[in-house]
Design a protein around this motif. Structure first.
Motif, PDB file in Angstrom:
ATOM      1  N   LYS A 185       0.835  -1.209   0.000  1.00  0.00           N
ATOM      2  CA  LYS A 185       0.000   0.000   0.000  1.00  0.00           C
ATOM      3  C   LYS A 185       0.866   1.253   0.000  1.00  0.00           C
ATOM      4  O   LYS A 185       0.660   2.169  -0.789  1.00  0.00           O
ATOM      5  CB  LYS A 185      -0.917   0.023   1.243  1.00  0.00           C
ATOM      6  CG  LYS A 185      -1.826  -1.153   1.372  1.00  0.00           C
ATOM      7  CD  LYS A 185      -2.688  -1.063   2.620  1.00  0.00           C
ATOM      8  CE  LYS A 185      -1.919  -1.188   3.927  1.00  0.00           C
ATOM      9  NZ  LYS A 185      -1.238  -2.451   4.142  1.00  0.00           N
ATOM     10  N   SER A 186       1.861   1.274   0.907  1.00  0.00           N
ATOM     11  CA  SER A 186       2.720   2.459   0.986  1.00  0.00           C
ATOM     12  C   SER A 186       3.496   2.621  -0.310  1.00  0.00           C
ATOM     13  O   SER A 186       3.657   3.731  -0.810  1.00  0.00           O
ATOM     14  CB  SER A 186       3.698   2.332   2.143  1.00  0.00           C
ATOM     15  OG  SER A 186       3.024   2.023   3.320  1.00  0.00           O
ATOM     16  N   THR A 187       3.959   1.510  -0.875  1.00  0.00           N
ATOM     17  CA  THR A 187       4.721   1.569  -2.117  1.00  0.00           C
ATOM     18  C   THR A 187       3.854   2.144  -3.237  1.00  0.00           C
ATOM     19  O   THR A 187       4.290   3.018  -3.980  1.00  0.00           O
ATOM     20  CB  THR A 187       5.192   0.153  -2.507  1.00  0.00           C
ATOM     21  OG1 THR A 187       5.849  -0.412  -1.388  1.00  0.00           O
ATOM     22  CG2 THR A 187       6.120   0.183  -3.693  1.00  0.00           C
ATOM     23  N   GLY A 212       2.956   8.386   9.253  1.00  0.00           N
ATOM     24  CA  GLY A 212       3.037   8.222  10.697  1.00  0.00           C
ATOM     25  C   GLY A 212       3.720   6.916  11.015  1.00  0.00           C
ATOM     26  O   GLY A 212       3.805   6.509  12.168  1.00  0.00           O
ATOM     27  N   GLU A 213       4.166   6.226  10.005  1.00  0.00           N
ATOM     28  CA  GLU A 213       4.702   4.879  10.222  1.00  0.00           C
ATOM     29  C   GLU A 213       6.192   4.797   9.970  1.00  0.00           C
ATOM     30  O   GLU A 213       6.875   3.996  10.586  1.00  0.00           O
ATOM     31  CB  GLU A 213       3.988   3.891   9.296  1.00  0.00           C
ATOM     32  CG  GLU A 213       2.498   3.907   9.501  1.00  0.00           C
ATOM     33  CD  GLU A 213       1.799   2.684   8.976  1.00  0.00           C
ATOM     34  OE1 GLU A 213       2.320   2.060   8.050  1.00  0.00           O
ATOM     35  OE2 GLU A 213       0.724   2.375   9.507  1.00  0.00           O
ATOM     36  N   GLU A 214       6.685   5.582   9.008  1.00  0.00           N
ATOM     37  CA  GLU A 214       8.099   5.468   8.670  1.00  0.00           C
ATOM     38  C   GLU A 214       8.768   6.816   8.790  1.00  0.00           C
ATOM     39  O   GLU A 214       8.113   7.847   8.690  1.00  0.00           O
ATOM     40  CB  GLU A 214       8.232   4.954   7.226  1.00  0.00           C
ATOM     41  CG  GLU A 214       7.884   3.498   7.097  1.00  0.00           C
ATOM     42  CD  GLU A 214       7.524   3.118   5.674  1.00  0.00           C
ATOM     43  OE1 GLU A 214       8.332   2.465   5.022  1.00  0.00           O
ATOM     44  OE2 GLU A 214       6.437   3.499   5.225  1.00  0.00           O
ATOM     45  N   SER A 215      10.087   6.817   8.962  1.00  0.00           N
ATOM     46  CA  SER A 215      10.819   8.080   9.058  1.00  0.00           C
ATOM     47  C   SER A 215      11.073   8.620   7.655  1.00  0.00           C
ATOM     48  O   SER A 215      10.975   7.884   6.666  1.00  0.00           O
ATOM     49  CB  SER A 215      12.134   7.871   9.783  1.00  0.00           C
ATOM     50  OG  SER A 215      12.993   7.124   8.958  1.00  0.00           O
ATOM     51  N   ILE A 269      -2.145  10.160   3.197  1.00  0.00           N
ATOM     52  CA  ILE A 269      -1.940   9.902   4.628  1.00  0.00           C
ATOM     53  C   ILE A 269      -1.647   8.418   4.827  1.00  0.00           C
ATOM     54  O   ILE A 269      -2.445   7.563   4.455  1.00  0.00           O
ATOM     55  CB  ILE A 269      -3.214  10.254   5.444  1.00  0.00           C
ATOM     56  CG1 ILE A 269      -3.734  11.654   5.143  1.00  0.00           C
ATOM     57  CG2 ILE A 269      -2.979  10.028   6.930  1.00  0.00           C
ATOM     58  CD1 ILE A 269      -3.101  12.780   5.879  1.00  0.00           C
ATOM     59  N   ASP A 270      -0.512   8.117   5.413  1.00  0.00           N
ATOM     60  CA  ASP A 270      -0.129   6.716   5.684  1.00  0.00           C
ATOM     61  C   ASP A 270       0.105   6.587   7.187  1.00  0.00           C
ATOM     62  O   ASP A 270       1.136   6.976   7.684  1.00  0.00           O
ATOM     63  CB  ASP A 270       1.159   6.404   4.899  1.00  0.00           C
ATOM     64  CG  ASP A 270       1.568   4.953   5.019  1.00  0.00           C
ATOM     65  OD1 ASP A 270       0.826   4.193   5.643  1.00  0.00           O
ATOM     66  OD2 ASP A 270       2.627   4.597   4.489  1.00  0.00           O
ATOM     67  N   SER A 271      -0.742   6.126   7.960  1.00  0.00           N
ATOM     68  CA  SER A 271      -2.082   5.631   7.712  1.00  0.00           C
ATOM     69  C   SER A 271      -3.072   6.303   8.650  1.00  0.00           C
ATOM     70  O   SER A 271      -2.651   6.936   9.606  1.00  0.00           O
ATOM     71  CB  SER A 271      -2.094   4.130   7.994  1.00  0.00           C
ATOM     72  OG  SER A 271      -1.799   3.956   9.382  1.00  0.00           O
TER      73      SER A 271
HETATM   74 MG    MG Z   1       2.915   0.742   4.886  1.00  0.00          MG
END
Ligand code: MG
Ligand code: TYD
Length: 452
Positions: A104-106, A124-127, A170-172
């Motif tokens: 999804k993020s990709t 909000g999940e990865e730097s 927006i993730d996620s």
């Molecule tokens: Mg993701």
């Protein structure tokens, strides 16, 4: 300060209760009820500063309503555009759900990197560094994509006002939290509140917002069901993680049909659009092998040629094994019973394994005839000509039944170089001058006669 108000929510289904209880009376799950503080001051507008800008909507005649706002943004991804119904509608909220690690993020980062609009990707999940590392593999030369790592909605809106992006990702949604609610991020009331703020923002500024949503263990989007009602479009990204294909489909779409389907292939450099899935789903073989048959199926509105593989062998143990991957096991048993009763094959003492290649699951009944052909081919250990394909349903009395949109299937088969297609005798077709031979069969005996 307003008085602190608390309510109890079921974390599974989102039902609201006035007091704590052990079991949710609505979804019957145990220990899912948790107290959440709802402390809502007067205003939870996305733009807290602008108290003067209160818009009151007035009734308008339907032909006076301006639809130019519904203009769509082309996101330069044919599969995604098609699933959305021809591009992203301005001011729309799209929710993308799917298993962890499915991509999804990709997918959304790739869209952000490839389009020419100014895009803000909030994670909000990865730097930022993690995202940059991923972005370098997908498209290292992007000028219009901004990355923000933030989870508080008020801060996100502040940055949005400064940056004025044309698309927000927006993730996620489960990592966001709003100051107006005190419960933790990912709780029912936070998800509701953050989505409401985002909807207000999207509608007032006509900026499309794409949200990533986590799913629960039984495949639904985590959080309240109301989340799916609130957004305009719900997309599902699915596929077998061990296989390379990913399927994007719309479960709900206020601006288009839900029949369209997007297919991607996960590669080292991100997701690649697959514009002609049939070519990849049909494996290339040196020689002809027994037990393979090709079905002309439809996924949504798209014709898809799918290879069915069957293996029929003598059962070593007392009870024969039946196993099906990508196909309903009950339906396989039914087809075996039909072959046994109507055509006299002694399959009761045989192990039967069935596999749909490519890791996809098919529920189009038109695949039945290919399943029959693959089983017969493996049982007789006799390869079918590789330019044969099948599109029909099999009924309980062994009759071959017509399927919908058979002409579309015939044309797709012809385009891919098949020479013969087997369909039901009762299918109505009006196309002529095809280079493919259309073989009509009415009973299971006919197909046996043609193949063996
Ligand atoms: Mg993701
Ligand atoms: P991710 O997009 O983070 O999934 P999600 O956001 O749905 O949880 O991860 C997708 C997976 O795809 C990850 O396990 C690694 C893999 N991948 C590739 O194979 N190629 C790539 O170019 C990228 C970016 C990821």
């Amino acid at each position: 300060m307003a008085k602190i108000k608390t309510t109890f929510f079921c974390q599974n289904c989102g039902s609201q209760f006035s007091k704590w209880q052990g079991q949710c009376t609505s979804c019957k799950e145990w220990n899912t009820i948790a107290e959440e503080v709802i402390q809502k001051p007067e205003k939870s507008n996305w733009k807290t500063q602008s108290s003067t800008d209160i818009r009151i909507s007035k009734p308008l005649k339907i032909n006076e309503i301006d639809t130019s706002q519904e203009a769509r943004l082309d996101i330069l991804d044919n599969e995604f555009n098609r699933v959305l119904g021809g591009g992203m509608v301005k001011g729309s909220l799209t929710l993308l759900g799917g298993e962890p690690g499915i991509g999804k993020s990709t997918l959304l980062l790739q869209i952000a990197l490839n389009i020419n609009y100014k895009t803000l990707y909030v994670s909000g999940e990865e730097s930022q560094r993690q995202i940059k590392m991923r972005a370098e593999r997908i498209n290292p030369s992007c000028e219009s994509c901004y990355i923000l790592t933030e989870t508080k909605t008020q801060n996100i809106f502040k940055q949005i006002e400064r940056l004025k992006p044309e698309i927000v990702i927006i993730d996620s949604i489960q990592t966001l939290h709003s100051d107006f609610i005190e419960s933790s991020a990912g709780s029912i009331s936070q998800i509701k509140e953050c989505t409401t703020e985002l909807i207000k923002f999207a509608k007032e500024t006509a900026t499309p917002v794409l949200l990533i949503g986590h799913i629960t263990k039984d495949g639904h989007i985590a959080g309240p069901k109301i989340l799916e009602h609130m957004v305009d479009t719900v997309l599902q990204f699915e596929g077998d993680r061990n296989h390379v294909f990913r399927v994007l489909r719309a479960n709900k779409n206020r601006f288009g049909s839900t029949n369209e389907l997007g297919i991607y292939e996960m590669q080292g450099s991100g997701l690649r659009e697959v514009s002609n899935p049939s070519e990849i789903l049909i494996s290339e073989k040196d020689g002809e092998l027994s037990g393979n048959a090709v079905a002309a199926t439809l996924e949504g509105l798209r014709p898809l040629m799918i290879e069915v593989q069957a293996l029929v062998s003598t059962a070593v143990y007392g009870t024969p094994q039946r196993s099906a991957t990508g196909f309903n096991a009950k339906r396989l048993n039914m087809i075996l019973a039909i072959l046994e009763k109507r055509a006299g094959f002694r399959l009761g003492a045989k192990d039967v394994f069935l596999n749909i290649t490519g890791g996809i699951t098919v529920d189009d009944p038109a695949i039945d005839l290919a399943v029959v052909a693959a089983i017969l081919s493996s049982n007789e250990d006799m390869a079918l000509p590789s330019d044969f394909c099948f599109a029909a349903e099999v009924g309980l009395s062994g009759e071959i039944r017509p399927v919908q949109r058979v002409e579309q299937r015939i044309l797709e088969a012809e385009k891919l170089g098949f020479k013969t297609i087997f369909i039901s005798k009762y299918s109505k077709i009006s196309i002529k001058n095809t280079s493919i031979v259309v073989q009509k069969v009415s009973k299971i005996e006919d197909i046996i006669h043609h193949l063996i």
